[in-house]
Enzyme design. Structure first.
Site, short mmCIF file in Angstrom:
data_model
loop_
_atom_site.label_atom_id
_atom_site.label_comp_id
_atom_site.label_asym_id
_atom_site.label_seq_id
_atom_site.Cartn_x
_atom_site.Cartn_y
_atom_site.Cartn_z
N GLY A 233 -7.35 -9.54 3.15
CA GLY A 233 -7.76 -10.20 4.39
C GLY A 233 -7.39 -9.35 5.59
O GLY A 233 -7.70 -8.16 5.65
N ASP A 234 -6.69 -9.96 6.55
CA ASP A 234 -6.28 -9.23 7.74
C ASP A 234 -4.78 -8.99 7.75
O ASP A 234 -4.16 -8.87 8.81
CB ASP A 234 -6.71 -9.98 9.01
N GLU A 235 -4.17 -8.91 6.57
CA GLU A 235 -2.73 -8.69 6.46
C GLU A 235 -2.44 -7.25 6.02
O GLU A 235 -3.04 -6.74 5.08
CB GLU A 235 -2.12 -9.66 5.45
#
Length: 322
Positions: A233-235
């Site tokens: 994801g956006d991690e």
């Protein structure tokens, strides 16, 4: 048994590397291959003036040649050209038949010899064909091995790489944490703020562009030895070797957060995101196992989110009770 005589032409056909000498050691005739190597017809020349007989006295006689079980000769003017041979007595002297021995491959290459330079019954040509075939097979096997090794490296890199950003993946992080065990380092978990809004309003292509841009900015802000991973994801997760002070870790992450907050152009529009981060030092907890450190970094990240986002929080024991 009645004797028979072979003329020079017949000898040349049967033995292209022969040399016939008289009782005084003068060359009577030589095979065409020897003439080619010598660069001139040696007829009339002194045999021992042309060759050096290894293992012989300073002035060997024709009888010494015929008594030897095997001759080891080199050209006097070109000692790099060596021969093996045998001499048999003739009515007027001796007949010496020469070969290159185990140096035939180098001789063929060095002097451009072909099948015509050897006797039709000489197995040298067949051996050369086998050697060339073996060499070709070995070259192909070596090339195949290089390709396989390259494919293996590519497969290993692919297994450790996030396809979208080119950063490391979770497996790469696990390996880096295993390698860093017992050393001082900082481990940070970083999450992009506002990323979902980009995806929802501008689409997934814009979201992918933001992730790739964020990855490049992370690489620019981190050191060469730092490990940067897209966890999904956006991690993102950062492993920063040698970083053992809270203030240094906080300053690094503040700089990274500021860089990630810079506008990102996309298709005539501007994507705006932020970032929050949680970081833990490997020496801050009595149990520095990877899963514990990641849990502590996550706890610090959530604390940063609760505090208003756009900032970094360093894990301390105080957060363990939150």
């Amino acid at each position: 048994m009645a004797g028979f005589v072979l003329d020079a032409a017949a000898l040349s056909r049967l033995m292209p590397m022969h040399i016939a000498i008289d009782a005084a050691g003068r060359v009577l005739s030589a095979g065409p291959t020897l003439v080619r190597l010598l660069g001139t017809d040696p007829a009339g020349a002194d045999f021992m003036g042309l060759f050096i007989l290894r293992g012989a006295g300073t002035a060997p006689r024709v009888a010494d040649l015929t008594r030897a079980a095997r001759l080891h000769l080199v050209l006097r003017d070109r000692p790099e050209i060596a021969f093996r041979g045998q001499a048999v007595p003739m009515a007027r002297g001796a007949l010496v038949n020469l070969s290159f021995g185990i140096g035939v491959v180098e001789a063929v290459r060095a002097h451009g010899l072909t099948e015509a330079d050897f006797a039709p019954t000489d197995l040298t040509v067949e051996l050369l064909y086998l050697y060339e075939a073996k060499t070709a097979v070995l070259d192909e096997l070596r090339a195949l091995n290089r390709r396989l090794q390259g494919d293996k490296r590519l497969a290993e890199e692919k297994a450790l790489t996030d396809a979208l950003t080119g950063l490391g993946n979770r497996r790469a992080l696990e390996m880096a944490l295993e390698a860093a065990e017992g050393t001082a380092f900082a481990l940070a978990v970083l999450d992009l703020d506002g990323f979902k809004a980009v995806n929802d309003t501008l689409g997934h292509a814009a979201g992918d562009h933001v992730l790739v841009t964020a990855a490049r900015r992370l690489e620019e802000e981190c050191r060469r030895d730092d490990v940067i991973v897209r966890a999904g994801g956006d991690e993102f997760i950062l492993l920063m070797p040698g970083m053992d002070r809270e203030s240094a870790a906080a300053e690094r992450l503040e700089r990274i957060i500021a860089r990630l907050g810079e506008p990102i152009p996309w298709a005539g529009q501007v994507c705006r995101i932020g970032a929050s981060a949680g970081v833990v030092l490997s020496g801050a907890t009595p149990d520095p196992r990877a899963d514990h450190l990641l849990a502590h970094a996550d706890a610090a990240l959530y604390a940063a989110k609760r505090a208003g986002k756009g900032q970094a929080v360093v894990w301390t024991k105080r957060l363990a009770g939150d």
